[in-house]
Design a protein around this motif. Structure first.
Motif, short mmCIF file in Angstrom:
data_model
loop_
_atom_site.label_atom_id
_atom_site.label_comp_id
_atom_site.label_asym_id
_atom_site.label_seq_id
_atom_site.Cartn_x
_atom_site.Cartn_y
_atom_site.Cartn_z
N ILE A 145 72.46 28.04 2.71
CA ILE A 145 72.65 28.57 1.35
C ILE A 145 73.84 27.82 0.75
O ILE A 145 74.95 27.88 1.29
N ASP A 146 73.59 27.18 -0.36
CA ASP A 146 74.63 26.37 -1.02
C ASP A 146 75.31 25.44 0.00
O ASP A 146 76.53 25.37 0.05
N LEU B 134 58.37 28.14 -3.33
CA LEU B 134 59.23 28.92 -4.24
C LEU B 134 58.48 29.40 -5.48
O LEU B 134 58.86 30.39 -6.10
N LYS B 135 57.40 28.69 -5.82
CA LYS B 135 56.61 29.12 -6.99
C LYS B 135 55.85 30.42 -6.71
O LYS B 135 55.42 31.10 -7.62
N GLY B 136 55.68 30.73 -5.42
CA GLY B 136 55.00 31.98 -5.05
C GLY B 136 53.50 31.79 -4.92
O GLY B 136 52.96 30.72 -5.22
N VAL C 17 65.54 31.23 -7.47
CA VAL C 17 66.03 30.50 -6.28
C VAL C 17 65.64 29.02 -6.43
O VAL C 17 64.50 28.70 -6.74
N ILE C 18 66.61 28.15 -6.23
CA ILE C 18 66.39 26.71 -6.41
C ILE C 18 66.52 26.00 -5.07
O ILE C 18 67.40 26.34 -4.28
N LEU C 19 65.67 25.02 -4.87
CA LEU C 19 65.82 24.17 -3.69
C LEU C 19 66.89 23.13 -4.01
O LEU C 19 66.75 22.34 -4.94
N SER D 246 69.54 27.88 -3.08
CA SER D 246 70.68 28.36 -3.87
C SER D 246 71.06 29.78 -3.47
O SER D 246 70.27 30.54 -2.90
N GLU D 247 72.29 30.13 -3.80
CA GLU D 247 72.89 31.43 -3.46
C GLU D 247 72.06 32.62 -3.98
O GLU D 247 72.14 33.72 -3.44
#
Lengths: 318, 193
Positions: free
Chosen positions: B164-165, B93-95, B108-110, B126-127
């Protein structure tokens, strides 16, 4: 006694007529680029108590109770449905809404700020060309919709542009004798399965899904099928494309050729495992139009796109 | 005599209840996915960097143009598969390390990870991913493939599924299914004409 009963029936009948009159709502509208005004007219009490809700592209007007609704036509950017005591107004490219009430006659005014491209004329001005589409059944699938916006720029959204082009395709191809169906005709989210099922029922000759690419190029996709499918599974809906892949490759090549020729842009052809294409039992492609950052989606370019896509289908059909 | 029989029966019932209670307690404390994690073969763990006992090396796959590029990173050593998976996705997610664009939307969160008894890694994001993803078909394909490849390269699992969520969703970006595991989709190579 008899007279009393007749009198009572008359009173009820007359009051219901009066009541019916009060619950008639009529609509008129005016529009210019970036702006749309809808005026709903009815009795004073009805207008005073009407409630307006706004979410994304939907404006919902809720009246006290059921009513009859009169309107002649709607602007290109608007799709209206009436159910029970509510009016659902879908407005393409809706940014903001202001509502106010006026008297004499009582009316509810909805001023909508919309994207400048959303209300552009989508009906071609030139006469319809003979595309050779007579009796061709086609399904056009405008991608995304509702919360799913696709690519977004400062003054465009993929979901609105593809919907507008799909509607123009329906109109123009319809004029040329084709039977055209859309998987969505309003700004609402439609799932991949819903798109597959509605297309399956129409049994089209040609299926075209419209999306936008995140590059300046056009991209034309045809399905990439899993070759390890067991023979007993080959008749499942999700593998419907298996017997039509050759047609789809041919359609994608013809489409790439006409787009390249008309717009002098790079057109890539890609075989991709898109579930929607894999599930269609006819020639099926996805056309990704250039990103709005690199392509002006004004009325004239949209008209050119519609004509070129139809030319491609006509050429394929021949 | 009769009293003794009642007493014996009562003690037996109590004993059975205690046993049953203990069993339920153990099951709750050790759900099947944890049991599965412990059974996973140690060979699937990322290789320890020579000379480093504190860190392990993981492989991440990021979209670049029309392909994925691999990037190796070090993370603090963790022993459970679930914890490695969590760290891998956090790092993903950090890219990529470079300054190039990353199609994963910001924010975006795990939310959680879970490894099912069927060997499927569930990644709950996350959504923001669905709501803010604005890419074309190739962008979406490479993002899903990047998540899949980054996961299977670091832990031993059969497949990967995105939630997602905490819910299954139809699609992330409108082009591919997200309500089924990714393997069948992303192991098909795309072909340019």
């Amino acid at each position: 006694m008899k007279r009393l009963v007749i009198l009572a029936v008359l009173i009820v009948f007359c009051s219901s007529m009066a009541y019916g009159d009060a619950y008639r709502v009529s609509m008129r509208w005016s529009a210019k680029p970036g702006y749309l005004r809808l005026v709903l007219e009815s009795g004073e009490e009805i207008i005073k108590t009407a409630r307006v809700y706004h979410s994304y592209s939907l404006v919902k007007v809720e009246f006290q109770s059921e009513f009859s609704f009169d309107y002649e036509n709607t602007p290109d950017a608007v799709d209206i449905s009436h159910k029970g005591s509510s009016l659902f107004i879908n407005i393409n490219g809706l940014k903001d809404v202001k509502v106010f009430r006026l008297a004499d006659p009582s009316r509810l005014v909805i001023d909508a700020e919309i994207e400048k491209t959303a209300n552009a004329k989508t009906v071609p001005e030139e006469p319809v060309k003979p595309y050779g589409l007579s009796d061709v059944v086609m399904v056009i699938d405008p991608g995304h919709g509702g919360y799913s916006m696709g690519l977004v720029g400062s003054d465009y959204k993929e979901k609105d542009i593809v919907l507008s082009i799909a509607r123009s395709l329906r109109y123009t191809a319809g004029q040329a004798g084709a039977k055209v169906f859309l998987t969505r005709s309003t700004d609402k989210y439609v799932s991949i399965d819903e798109r597959i099922n509605s297309t399956y029922k129409k049994k089209p000759d040609v299926f075209i899904s419209l999306h936008m690419s995140s590059s300046p190029d056009f991209v034309v996709y045809y399905a990439k099928m899993d070759t390890s499918i067991r023979s007993k599974d080959r008749y499942m809906l999700k593998y419907s494309q298996l017997g039509h892949l050759g047609d789809s490759v041919k359609l994608s090549r013809v489409m790439a050729e006409v787009l390249r020729e008309k717009f002098k842009r790079k057109v890539r052809i890609i075989s991709m495992p898109l579930p929607l294409l894999s599930s269609i039992g006819s020639a099926a492609i996805t056309i990704e139009l250039p990103d709005g950052k690199y392509f002006d989606y004004n009325a004239s370019n949209r008209y050119a796109l519609v004509n070129t896509i139809l030319k491609g289908i006509g050429k394929y059909e021949r | 005599m009769k009293d003794n029989r009642y007493l014996t029966a009562l003690i037996s019932i109590l004993f059975i209840l205690v046993l049953a209670g203990g069993y339920i307690y153990l099951i709750r404390m050790h759900p099947p996915e944890i049991a599965m994690e412990n059974k996973t073969e140690p060979s699937s763990q990322p290789v320890t960097k020579p000379g480093s006992e504190e860190h392990i090396s993981i492989k991440l796959f990021f979209p670049e143009g029309h392909k994925l590029v691999m990037e190796e990173r070090e993370i603090p050593r963790v022993f459970s598969q679930k914890k490695i998976l969590r760290e891998v996705i956090r790092e993903f997610l950090k890219g990529p390390a470079g300054t190039g664009p990353f199609i994963m939307p910001e924010g975006v969160i795990l939310l959680s990870v879970y490894i099912g008894s069927d060997g499927v890694a569930y990644i709950d994001l996350s959504e923001d991913l669905r709501r803010n993803f604005h890419g074309d078909a190739i962008d979406e394909y490479l993002l899903l493939k990047g998540i899949y490849e980054s996961t299977i390269s670091n832990i031993k699992i059969n497949d990967v599924k995105i939630l997602i969520d905490d819910k299954e969703v139809d699609t992330i970006g409108g082009h591919f299914y997200a309500n089924r595991p990714l393997k069948q989709l992303v192991t098909q190579e795309i072909k340019f004409d």
